[in-house]
Design a protein around this motif. Sequence first.
Motif, PDB file in Angstrom:
ATOM      1  N   ILE A   5     -44.654  41.053  56.710  1.00 15.53           N
ATOM      2  CA  ILE A   5     -45.621  39.814  56.397  1.00 15.53           C
ATOM      3  C   ILE A   5     -46.643  40.136  57.705  1.00 15.53           C
ATOM      4  N   THR A   6     -47.918  39.698  57.208  1.00 13.26           N
ATOM      5  CA  THR A   6     -49.100  39.888  58.432  1.00 13.26           C
ATOM      6  C   THR A   6     -48.824  38.713  58.881  1.00 13.26           C
ATOM      7  N   LEU A   7     -49.444  38.568  60.133  1.00  9.86           N
ATOM      8  CA  LEU A   7     -49.799  37.397  60.889  1.00  9.86           C
ATOM      9  C   LEU A   7     -50.381  36.104  60.318  1.00  9.86           C
ATOM     10  N   SER A   8     -51.450  36.733  59.632  1.00  8.87           N
ATOM     11  CA  SER A   8     -52.273  35.568  58.790  1.00  8.87           C
ATOM     12  C   SER A   8     -51.107  35.082  57.958  1.00  8.87           C
ATOM     13  N   SER A   9     -50.669  35.819  57.138  1.00 12.46           N
ATOM     14  CA  SER A   9     -49.744  35.246  55.898  1.00 12.46           C
ATOM     15  C   SER A   9     -48.649  34.126  56.480  1.00 12.46           C
ATOM     16  N   ILE A  30     -59.435  32.297  69.270  1.00 15.90           N
ATOM     17  CA  ILE A  30     -60.201  33.363  68.805  1.00 15.90           C
ATOM     18  C   ILE A  30     -58.992  34.791  69.143  1.00 15.90           C
ATOM     19  N   ILE A  31     -58.367  34.626  70.163  1.00 14.77           N
ATOM     20  CA  ILE A  31     -57.146  35.412  70.364  1.00 14.77           C
ATOM     21  C   ILE A  31     -56.263  35.655  69.021  1.00 14.77           C
ATOM     22  N   ILE A  32     -55.886  34.455  68.375  1.00  6.21           N
ATOM     23  CA  ILE A  32     -55.036  34.388  67.156  1.00  6.21           C
ATOM     24  C   ILE A  32     -55.820  35.205  66.182  1.00  6.21           C
ATOM     25  N   GLU A  33     -57.142  34.958  65.868  1.00 11.60           N
ATOM     26  CA  GLU A  33     -58.035  35.546  64.804  1.00 11.60           C
ATOM     27  C   GLU A  33     -58.055  37.040  65.226  1.00 11.60           C
ATOM     28  N   ASP A  38     -56.009  42.680  63.836  1.00 12.78           N
ATOM     29  CA  ASP A  38     -55.481  44.146  64.324  1.00 12.78           C
ATOM     30  C   ASP A  38     -54.551  43.605  65.362  1.00 12.78           C
ATOM     31  N   CYS A  39     -53.152  43.936  65.356  1.00 14.21           N
ATOM     32  CA  CYS A  39     -52.262  43.416  66.260  1.00 14.21           C
ATOM     33  C   CYS A  39     -51.491  44.790  66.815  1.00 14.21           C
ATOM     34  N   THR A  40     -52.148  45.858  66.730  1.00 11.76           N
ATOM     35  CA  THR A  40     -51.759  47.029  67.076  1.00 11.76           C
ATOM     36  C   THR A  40     -51.419  46.942  68.890  1.00 11.76           C
ATOM     37  N   ASP A  41     -52.289  46.089  69.571  1.00 16.65           N
ATOM     38  CA  ASP A  41     -52.269  46.154  70.967  1.00 16.65           C
ATOM     39  C   ASP A  41     -51.917  44.840  71.398  1.00 16.65           C
ATOM     40  N   MET A  42     -51.281  43.978  70.398  1.00 14.17           N
ATOM     41  CA  MET A  42     -50.867  42.636  71.024  1.00 14.17           C
ATOM     42  C   MET A  42     -49.656  42.365  72.043  1.00 14.17           C
ATOM     43  N   PRO A  43     -49.986  41.842  72.922  1.00 23.74           N
ATOM     44  CA  PRO A  43     -48.913  41.863  74.218  1.00 23.74           C
ATOM     45  C   PRO A  43     -47.702  41.357  73.600  1.00 23.74           C
ATOM     46  N   ILE A  56     -39.710  33.912  62.468  1.00 25.02           N
ATOM     47  CA  ILE A  56     -39.809  35.208  61.848  1.00 25.02           C
ATOM     48  C   ILE A  56     -39.304  36.414  62.852  1.00 25.02           C
ATOM     49  N   SER A  57     -38.600  36.903  62.332  1.00 28.82           N
ATOM     50  CA  SER A  57     -38.195  38.301  63.359  1.00 28.82           C
ATOM     51  C   SER A  57     -39.346  39.119  63.600  1.00 28.82           C
ATOM     52  N   LEU A  58     -39.430  39.467  64.728  1.00 30.31           N
ATOM     53  CA  LEU A  58     -40.414  40.673  65.277  1.00 30.31           C
ATOM     54  C   LEU A  58     -40.280  41.842  64.177  1.00 30.31           C
ATOM     55  N   ASP A  59     -39.120  42.153  63.635  1.00 29.64           N
ATOM     56  CA  ASP A  59     -39.132  43.410  62.689  1.00 29.64           C
ATOM     57  C   ASP A  59     -39.497  42.942  61.429  1.00 29.64           C
ATOM     58  N   ASP A  60     -39.816  41.870  60.966  1.00 31.73           N
ATOM     59  CA  ASP A  60     -40.465  41.444  59.684  1.00 31.73           C
ATOM     60  C   ASP A  60     -42.026  41.295  59.755  1.00 31.73           C
ATOM     61  N   LEU A  61     -42.509  41.300  61.020  1.00 29.50           N
ATOM     62  CA  LEU A  61     -44.013  41.155  61.206  1.00 29.50           C
ATOM     63  C   LEU A  61     -44.578  42.531  61.063  1.00 29.50           C
ATOM     64  N   TYR A  62     -45.765  42.719  60.013  1.00 31.04           N
ATOM     65  CA  TYR A  62     -46.418  43.766  60.009  1.00 31.04           C
ATOM     66  C   TYR A  62     -47.484  43.959  61.276  1.00 31.04           C
ATOM     67  N   ILE A  63     -47.251  45.089  61.818  1.00 32.79           N
ATOM     68  CA  ILE A  63     -47.852  45.494  63.211  1.00 32.79           C
ATOM     69  C   ILE A  63     -48.759  46.468  62.903  1.00 32.79           C
ATOM     70  N   GLY A  64     -50.243  46.217  62.815  1.00 35.81           N
ATOM     71  CA  GLY A  64     -51.203  47.026  62.351  1.00 35.81           C
ATOM     72  C   GLY A  64     -52.479  46.328  61.876  1.00 35.81           C
ATOM     73  N   LYS A  65     -53.416  47.000  61.477  1.00 32.26           N
ATOM     74  CA  LYS A  65     -54.914  46.526  60.872  1.00 32.26           C
ATOM     75  C   LYS A  65     -54.521  45.849  59.744  1.00 32.26           C
ATOM     76  N   ALA A  66     -54.942  44.732  59.595  1.00 33.52           N
ATOM     77  CA  ALA A  66     -55.230  43.904  58.171  1.00 33.52           C
ATOM     78  C   ALA A  66     -55.956  44.571  57.266  1.00 33.52           C
ATOM     79  N   GLU A  67     -55.515  44.538  56.076  1.00 35.94           N
ATOM     80  CA  GLU A  67     -56.295  45.034  54.873  1.00 35.94           C
ATOM     81  C   GLU A  67     -57.301  44.250  54.293  1.00 35.94           C
TER      82      GLU A  67
END
Length: 67
Positions: A5-9, A30-33, A38-43, A56-67
């Motif tokens: 699941i994406t962060l936004s969803s 603005i950080i959340i947005e 794109d959460c590829t470099d999120m701390p 939600i588990s970190l394993d279940d979060l989509y890590i990448g650029k939103a489509e």
Amino acid sequence: MFNAITLSSARTVCGYTQEEAARHCGVSPIIIEKYEKDCTDMPINLACKISRLYDISLDDLYIGKAE
């Protein structure tokens, strides 16, 4: 096959606005947005705060650029 699941969803499902999520995580909206796009470099500490907030588990979060 499981789809992450994406962060936004995840935020939307939990009923938070970007502003509310930011306040709970101690960052600006603005950080959340930014990381919802794109959460590829999120701390990792922010990722952990978000996963706890959204219950939600970190394993279940989509890590990448939103489509």
